[in-house]
Design a protein around this motif. Structure first.
Motif, PDB file in Angstrom:
ATOM      1  N   SER A 135      -8.152  32.430   4.403  1.00  0.00           N
ATOM      2  CA  SER A 135      -7.173  32.789   3.374  1.00  0.00           C
ATOM      3  C   SER A 135      -5.798  33.031   3.996  1.00  0.00           C
ATOM      4  O   SER A 135      -4.766  32.636   3.433  1.00  0.00           O
ATOM      5  CB  SER A 135      -7.627  34.043   2.628  1.00  0.00           C
ATOM      6  N   GLU A 138      -4.372  29.603   4.807  1.00  0.00           N
ATOM      7  CA  GLU A 138      -3.975  28.867   3.596  1.00  0.00           C
ATOM      8  C   GLU A 138      -2.697  29.412   2.984  1.00  0.00           C
ATOM      9  O   GLU A 138      -1.893  28.662   2.423  1.00  0.00           O
ATOM     10  CB  GLU A 138      -5.103  28.926   2.569  1.00  0.00           C
ATOM     11  N   SER A 139      -2.475  30.713   3.082  1.00  0.00           N
ATOM     12  CA  SER A 139      -1.315  31.328   2.447  1.00  0.00           C
ATOM     13  C   SER A 139      -0.096  31.399   3.359  1.00  0.00           C
ATOM     14  O   SER A 139       0.943  31.946   2.978  1.00  0.00           O
ATOM     15  CB  SER A 139      -1.668  32.739   1.965  1.00  0.00           C
ATOM     16  N   SER A 140      -0.184  30.840   4.561  1.00  0.00           N
ATOM     17  CA  SER A 140       0.931  30.832   5.504  1.00  0.00           C
ATOM     18  C   SER A 140       1.555  29.446   5.563  1.00  0.00           C
ATOM     19  O   SER A 140       0.874  28.430   5.406  1.00  0.00           O
ATOM     20  CB  SER A 140       0.454  31.238   6.906  1.00  0.00           C
ATOM     21  N   ASP A 141       2.869  29.413   5.800  1.00  0.00           N
ATOM     22  CA  ASP A 141       3.565  28.131   5.946  1.00  0.00           C
ATOM     23  C   ASP A 141       3.441  27.594   7.371  1.00  0.00           C
ATOM     24  O   ASP A 141       3.494  26.377   7.583  1.00  0.00           O
ATOM     25  CB  ASP A 141       5.052  28.291   5.602  1.00  0.00           C
ATOM     26  N   LYS A 166       0.792  22.235   6.665  1.00  0.00           N
ATOM     27  CA  LYS A 166       1.213  23.408   7.418  1.00  0.00           C
ATOM     28  C   LYS A 166       1.998  23.017   8.674  1.00  0.00           C
ATOM     29  O   LYS A 166       1.706  22.005   9.309  1.00  0.00           O
ATOM     30  CB  LYS A 166       0.011  24.246   7.855  1.00  0.00           C
ATOM     31  N   LYS A 187       6.403  34.413   6.764  1.00  0.00           N
ATOM     32  CA  LYS A 187       5.573  33.332   6.229  1.00  0.00           C
ATOM     33  C   LYS A 187       4.712  32.666   7.304  1.00  0.00           C
ATOM     34  O   LYS A 187       4.090  31.640   7.065  1.00  0.00           O
ATOM     35  CB  LYS A 187       6.456  32.276   5.559  1.00  0.00           C
TER      36      LYS A 187
END
Length: 270
Positions: A135, A138-141, A166, A187
């Protein structure tokens, strides 16, 4: 700007450091020539001063000194000191598997031992922690990996990250790892791989730096690191052996994380 943490990698196994430079540097780079010369004359280094080494191999003393700092040694004398410790390190830390006489083991028995240890390790893994790590990714750039040495399985994992859109960095050179951490933001996710305990200090320093920059942090380690929960957002730890088998265990774990990411990627394309 490059940061150099004096002494943080003081116990680096010098052969591994030289091989990483030799195998990854541009062959037109002067540091490639220095690493090549040191490897080809490795057994003579103990009796050489920096001046003797430089003159006998037609390399300037200043170039050798810069190369030492590039590898995180203070100077040639520091490198020589680690060189003298290498035989002892190799005898006790260079084992491929714990508690066996390696010269007596046959391939089948070795495979069975590895399979048993892999099963034991995977049974220790926290499924919820792995899900949380996925998670975070997935939520990081941007995902930055740090580790010494950095496991080659990471590059296979990066394939999935690129396909997921990514940004990702996984540099072998510890100086470049420091630079990558300096560039993270809120991020970003910084994931540290620790499976050789002599490099813990470098890893912890970089994780703290990443937190200061606002990035989320995670640590995958084969040892129980005291207080690591106060430094990282997520800790995924398992019991290692203190031998080369820990590298294989890390590969299995990274391969599994890559599999989970690939499944998510394929699911998103349906």
């Amino acid at each position: 700007m490059k940061q150099n943490y004096k002494g943080s990698l003081y116990v680096m196994l010098d052969i591994l450091a030289l091989l990483e430079c030799y195998n990854t540097y541009d062959q037109d780079d002067i540091y490639f020539d220095v690493a090549k010369t040191m490897l080809e004359n490795y057994n003579q280094l103990q009796t050489s001063s920096i001046q003797e080494f430089a003159e006998s191999n037609h390399i300037s003393i200043s170039t050798v000194s810069r190369f030492m700092r590039q590898m995180y040694y203070d100077n040639f004398s520091s490198f020589r000191m680690i060189y003298e410790q290498t035989p002892l390190q190799y005898q006790y830390d260079g084992k491929y598997y714990p508690a066996v006489k390696e010269e007596d083991i046959d391939p089948v028995a070795y495979g069975e031992l590895l399979a048993e240890k892999i099963k034991e390790t995977t049974s220790q893994l926290d499924e919820q922690a792995i899900t949380s790590l996925l998670s975070m990714i997935e939520s990081s750039d941007e995902i930055v990996f740090i580790g010494i040495p950095l496991h080659s399985e990471i590059w296979r994992l990066q394939v999935e990250l690129v396909l997921l859109g990514k940004k990702t960095k996984a540099f072998i050179d510890p100086n470049y790892q420091v630079n990558a951490v300096d560039g993270v933001n809120e991020k970003s996710a910084v994931i540290s791989l620790i499976y050789m305990p002599q490099y813990n200090l470098h890893q912890v320093q970089q994780l703290k730096r990443a937190k200061e920059k606002g990035a989320r942090t995670a640590c995958i380690a084969h040892v129980r690191l005291q207080g690591i929960e106060n430094i990282v957002d997520l800790s995924l730890q398992y019991e290692g052996t203190g031998t080369q088998v820990d590298s294989l265990l890390m590969q299995v774990l990274l391969n599994y994380i890559g599999l989970r990411l690939r499944n998510k990627l394929l699911l998103g394309k349906r």
